[in-house]
Enzyme design. Sequence first.
Site, short mmCIF file in Angstrom:
data_model
loop_
_atom_site.label_atom_id
_atom_site.label_comp_id
_atom_site.label_asym_id
_atom_site.label_seq_id
_atom_site.Cartn_x
_atom_site.Cartn_y
_atom_site.Cartn_z
CG ASP A 44 -1.66 1.36 1.12
OD1 ASP A 44 -2.66 1.44 0.60
OD2 ASP A 44 -1.48 2.15 2.33
CE LYS A 74 -3.58 4.69 1.01
NZ LYS A 74 -2.02 4.68 1.12
CG HIS A 107 -4.29 9.93 0.29
ND1 HIS A 107 -3.06 9.96 0.03
CD2 HIS A 107 -4.14 9.69 1.71
CE1 HIS A 107 -2.32 9.42 1.14
NE2 HIS A 107 -3.12 9.34 2.25
P1 NDP Z 1 1.55 1.43 11.83
O1 NDP Z 1 0.13 1.10 12.72
O2 NDP Z 1 1.77 0.38 10.78
O3 NDP Z 1 2.68 1.40 12.69
C1 NDP Z 1 3.89 1.79 12.35
C2 NDP Z 1 4.96 2.21 13.19
O4 NDP Z 1 5.27 1.27 14.11
C3 NDP Z 1 6.25 2.37 12.69
O5 NDP Z 1 6.94 3.55 13.82
C4 NDP Z 1 7.21 1.29 12.92
O6 NDP Z 1 8.32 1.63 13.07
C5 NDP Z 1 6.45 0.64 14.04
N1 NDP Z 1 6.35 -0.78 13.96
C6 NDP Z 1 6.19 -1.75 13.12
N2 NDP Z 1 6.03 -3.01 13.38
C7 NDP Z 1 6.32 -3.08 14.59
C8 NDP Z 1 6.40 -3.81 15.73
N3 NDP Z 1 6.16 -5.14 15.24
N4 NDP Z 1 6.47 -3.78 16.93
C9 NDP Z 1 7.07 -2.55 17.12
N5 NDP Z 1 6.74 -1.44 16.29
C10 NDP Z 1 6.64 -1.62 15.24
O7 NDP Z 1 1.29 2.76 11.38
P2 NDP Z 1 1.12 3.66 10.06
O8 NDP Z 1 0.88 4.90 10.29
O9 NDP Z 1 2.56 3.26 9.15
O10 NDP Z 1 0.07 2.89 9.15
C11 NDP Z 1 0.34 1.95 8.31
C12 NDP Z 1 0.21 2.05 7.01
O11 NDP Z 1 -1.08 2.73 6.54
C13 NDP Z 1 0.87 3.44 6.27
O12 NDP Z 1 2.35 2.90 6.12
C14 NDP Z 1 0.10 3.62 4.99
O13 NDP Z 1 0.32 2.68 3.96
C15 NDP Z 1 -1.25 3.43 5.42
N6 NDP Z 1 -1.57 4.67 6.04
C16 NDP Z 1 -2.56 5.45 5.20
C17 NDP Z 1 -3.27 6.75 5.78
C18 NDP Z 1 -4.41 7.26 5.00
O14 NDP Z 1 -4.53 8.41 5.30
N7 NDP Z 1 -5.11 6.66 4.02
C19 NDP Z 1 -2.67 7.33 6.90
C20 NDP Z 1 -1.74 6.65 7.42
C21 NDP Z 1 -1.31 5.41 7.30
P3 NDP Z 1 9.66 0.90 12.08
O15 NDP Z 1 9.22 1.25 10.71
O16 NDP Z 1 10.82 1.66 12.81
O17 NDP Z 1 9.68 -0.50 12.48
#
Ligand code: NDP
Length: 292
Positions: A44, A74, A107
């Site tokens: 995504d 998006k 988006h």
């Molecule tokens: P997530 O809930 O996926 O959390 C991501 C965070 O958690 C990062 O800081 C990552 O750090 C950390 N993390 C990942 N795996 C673990 C784990 N197993 N244990 C501990 N920490 C962990 O949040 P996102 O906001 O990134 O949302 C996911 C996806 O949703 C986005 O990447 C995007 O594709 C989508 N999105 C869409 C939006 C929209 O408006 N449509 C808005 C926000 C997100 P690290 O990378 O350092 O591991």
Amino acid sequence: MTTSITLNNGVELPAIGLGVFQTPPAETVDAVAAALRTGYRHIDTAAAYGNEREVGQGIRESGVDPADVFLETKIWISDYGYDETLHAFDKSAGKLGVDQLDLLILHQPLPSAFERTIGAYRALEKLLADGRVRAIGVSNFMPAHLTQLLEQTEVVPAVNQIEVHPYFQQKDLQELHREHRILTQAWSPIGGITSYRESARRSFDEPVILAIGEKHGRSAAQVMLRWHLQHGIQVIPKSTKPERIAENFDIFDFELTADEVAQIDALDTGARGGPDPESITLETYGRPIPEA
Ligand code: NDP
């Protein structure tokens, strides 16, 4: 538990994908390739993330057949309007290096210029009819936006990608999705958004979730992802770290009890972490998306 979900138009989407919001372009190729080698088959991304080119490169470098990868992106609000959105497809497809996208979504709604949002969605309908995309949908649409869209357009969105994690669950909106057979795709599924501000209560530290994880020998992230799957919600956790990418995918061989699911359901605070979709305007959030 199945590892794929059937959309309202019959297209199959893996139950879990890799999110790449805030993944720097320089780390995107490796993150995407690591995910695909782990077994993920859905990525995504978004025009606004600035890493579509690297997503395409990661897919090509992974060794996995690109035809087996479900690709979602998006359209950003600056490209709304019928002609603008048709061109935005060309920009995204060009950067990703593909002729066809699996899922293309808007988006955000643009509540103050909703006619542009409708124009953009009509362009998605055209791309669907022409076979350039296999499914279309929206993101961050609240009930009023969805109702207006359904009244003014033909194709029911396949998905609405919204903020859902244990602290913010949007159950009423999810109910509306069920009525129209729109899949809930959870962004920030493990509550990433709860950890971006220092003062915030982090989902990863939630005692209820940690206690459930302890019983199953699983991490908080795995418990949260499993909770979504058992509710039929599709998830797109983001990580740039191969060990976490693998951890987040390892959720198909354990099951939460009904009581454990209910305990997590009870954590809803009703407070969103992300911006109120009503507050999104071109003036505050608009920015040009570069050509391919
Ligand atoms: P997530 O809930 O996926 O959390 C991501 C965070 O958690 C990062 O800081 C990552 O750090 C950390 N993390 C990942 N795996 C673990 C784990 N197993 N244990 C501990 N920490 C962990 O949040 P996102 O906001 O990134 O949302 C996911 C996806 O949703 C986005 O990447 C995007 O594709 C989508 N999105 C869409 C939006 C929209 O408006 N449509 C808005 C926000 C997100 P690290 O990378 O350092 O591991």
